[in-house]
Design a protein around this motif. Structure first.
Motif, mmCIF file in Angstrom:
data_model
loop_
_atom_site.group_PDB
_atom_site.id
_atom_site.type_symbol
_atom_site.label_atom_id
_atom_site.label_comp_id
_atom_site.label_asym_id
_atom_site.label_seq_id
_atom_site.Cartn_x
_atom_site.Cartn_y
_atom_site.Cartn_z
ATOM 1 N N MET A 288 0.854 -1.191 0.000
ATOM 2 C CA MET A 288 0.000 0.000 0.000
ATOM 3 C C MET A 288 0.889 1.240 0.000
ATOM 4 S SD MET A 288 -3.038 -1.256 -0.091
ATOM 5 C CE MET A 288 -4.213 0.047 0.312
ATOM 6 N N ALA A 294 -4.602 4.004 4.537
ATOM 7 C CA ALA A 294 -4.201 2.928 3.614
ATOM 8 C C ALA A 294 -4.684 1.556 4.103
ATOM 9 C CB ALA A 294 -2.686 2.928 3.448
ATOM 10 N N ASP A 297 -8.435 1.225 3.635
ATOM 11 C CA ASP A 297 -8.759 1.017 2.209
ATOM 12 C C ASP A 297 -8.517 -0.433 1.797
ATOM 13 O OD1 ASP A 297 -9.395 3.601 1.954
ATOM 14 O OD2 ASP A 297 -7.601 4.206 0.830
ATOM 15 N N GLU A 345 -10.995 -5.106 -6.753
ATOM 16 C CA GLU A 345 -11.115 -3.834 -6.017
ATOM 17 C C GLU A 345 -9.851 -3.519 -5.239
ATOM 18 O OE1 GLU A 345 -14.683 -3.367 -3.692
ATOM 19 O OE2 GLU A 345 -15.825 -4.472 -5.204
ATOM 20 N N ARG A 349 -6.717 -0.286 -5.428
ATOM 21 C CA ARG A 349 -6.320 0.570 -4.302
ATOM 22 C C ARG A 349 -4.857 0.380 -3.910
ATOM 23 N NH1 ARG A 349 -11.530 0.242 -0.313
ATOM 24 N NH2 ARG A 349 -13.085 0.424 -1.945
#
Ligand SMILES: C=C(O[C@@H]1C=C(C(=O)O)C=C[C@H]1O)C(=O)O
Length: 364
Positions: A288, A294, A297, A345, A349
């Protein structure tokens, strides 16, 4: 013995002889089927892998579900594990590298997973196990990844960062440590105890209580600890059954681990992913960016798709790009639509995401 008892015994033994004969024929018929399976696999793909982790997991799960006793499910599965191991060896003996030397718990894990008919080769270090698999010198590797008392084996996780290897299985082993001595050891004069640092950590309270004054000498493996004890009259080792047996040592105190549920999880690594078995797990490594929120997410899609996370480890990044590196295990296979959607997803991110593998949940 009374004549009644003797007649009953004869009848029962006759019945057992008949059953053994039936079992023998059935096992042979099963082995022939496995040989035919090998022909089908070869005809489809000359570079085929004969060992199929998802199928083996399904066979064992089915046996355990059908078992009605008197043998326990685990005992029955262990017997079938050996039958499968022998059948697979007829197709092609599976070659496995493990973190050695001989007598380690990792060897025990390799045997538990692949059975006695596998050819297992001890390696001196975790990276060597990875290298042998990557080079194709062996079909699979076995490395420890976490212990219930002592936590994660960082070296194994770090090696995944630089490797293209897949995780294709897991095996959990109950770890029992014993205090072992050689035939020349003066048991009342034990002043030094050898073991691996992880084993010392798992037996710390017991050692403090029983041998507070003995010097604790950390060595590279429990097998090495057992070997050293052979040559010294004032020393003992903390090690498991396999290491003790290998060097002919005697147990003077058994199960000296501080926690009765002490267990270690090992990973089976290979060059290919395992297909769906119906009850699977996936391991990921995710990087991340170093920014607020972070971790939130990263975790949010797991929560929303109701995916059961079984482990989350943070490791320092080894490059500037990967600020945070998380190792995540969860229940599900990356080919399941629900899991694939969640992964897409997370991928958006993350700075980077690598699926280390989807594999059958440990059965035995
Ligand atoms: C027989 C097969 O090959 C191997 C042996 C198995 C067995 O003995 O049941 C199961 C899976 C494979 O590792 C198969 O793929 O079905």
């Amino acid at each position: 013995m009374s004549s009644d008892a003797s007649a009953r015994l004869d009848a029962l033994r006759e019945r057992i002889d008949q059953l053994d004969c039936d079992i023998l024929h059935l096992i042979s018929e099963r082995a022939q089927c496995a040989q035919e399976v090998a022909e089908v696999k070869l005809a489809e793909d000359p570079a085929t892998l004969f060992y199929r982790p998802e199928r083996e997991a399904q066979v064992l799960r089915r046996i355990m579900a059908m078992n009605k006793g008197p043998l326990s499910d685990e005992e029955m599965a262990r017997l079938f594990r050996e039958v499968m191991s022998a059948c697979l060896a007829l197709e092609q003996p599976v070659k496995v590298a493990y973190l050695g030397p001989e007598g380690t718990f990792t060897q025990q894990a390799a045997l538990k997973h692949f059975g006695e008919s596998a050819v297992s080769l001890p390696m001196a270090a975790i990276d060597e196990v990875f290298r042998e698999v990557e080079a194709g010198a062996v079909h699979y590797g076995v490395v420890p990844v976490e212990n219930s008392t002592e936590g994660v084996v960082n070296h194994t996780l770090d090696t995944f960062l630089e490797s293209s290897i897949h995780i294709c299985g897991e095996v959990v082993l109950r770890i029992h440590h014993h205090l072992l001595v050689g035939e020349n050891t003066r048991r009342d004069k034990i002043s030094r105890i050898y073991s691996h640092p992880q084993s010392f950590a798992q037996c710390r309270k017991w050692l403090d209580a029983h041998y507070p004054h003995a010097e604790r000498v950390a060595v590279a493996s429990n097998a090495e600890a057992s070997r050293l004890v052979k040559t010294e009259w004032h020393s003992a080792a903390i090690a498991g059954d396999m290491a003790g047996k290998l060097y002919g040592l005697e147990v003077i105190a058994d199960k000296v681990e501080d926690r009765p549920d002490n267990s270690t999880r090992f990973l089976i690594i290979g060059n290919r992913d395992a297909p769906l078995s119906g009850s699977d797990k996936t391991s990921l490594v995710v990087a991340m960016r170093n920014q607020p929120g972070a971790l939130h997410d990263l975790l949010e899609p797991f929560h929303r798709h109701q995916i059961d996370m079984t482990r989350l480890e943070t490791r320092p990044s080894r490059s500037g790009v990967w600020n945070y590196v998380f190792f995540i295990d969860f229940v599900g296979h990356h080919e399941e639509p629900r899991v694939a959607a969640m992964l897409d997803e997370v991928r958006l991110r993350a700075a980077d995401l690598k699926v280390l593998g989807s594999y059958p949940q440990g059965v035995l």
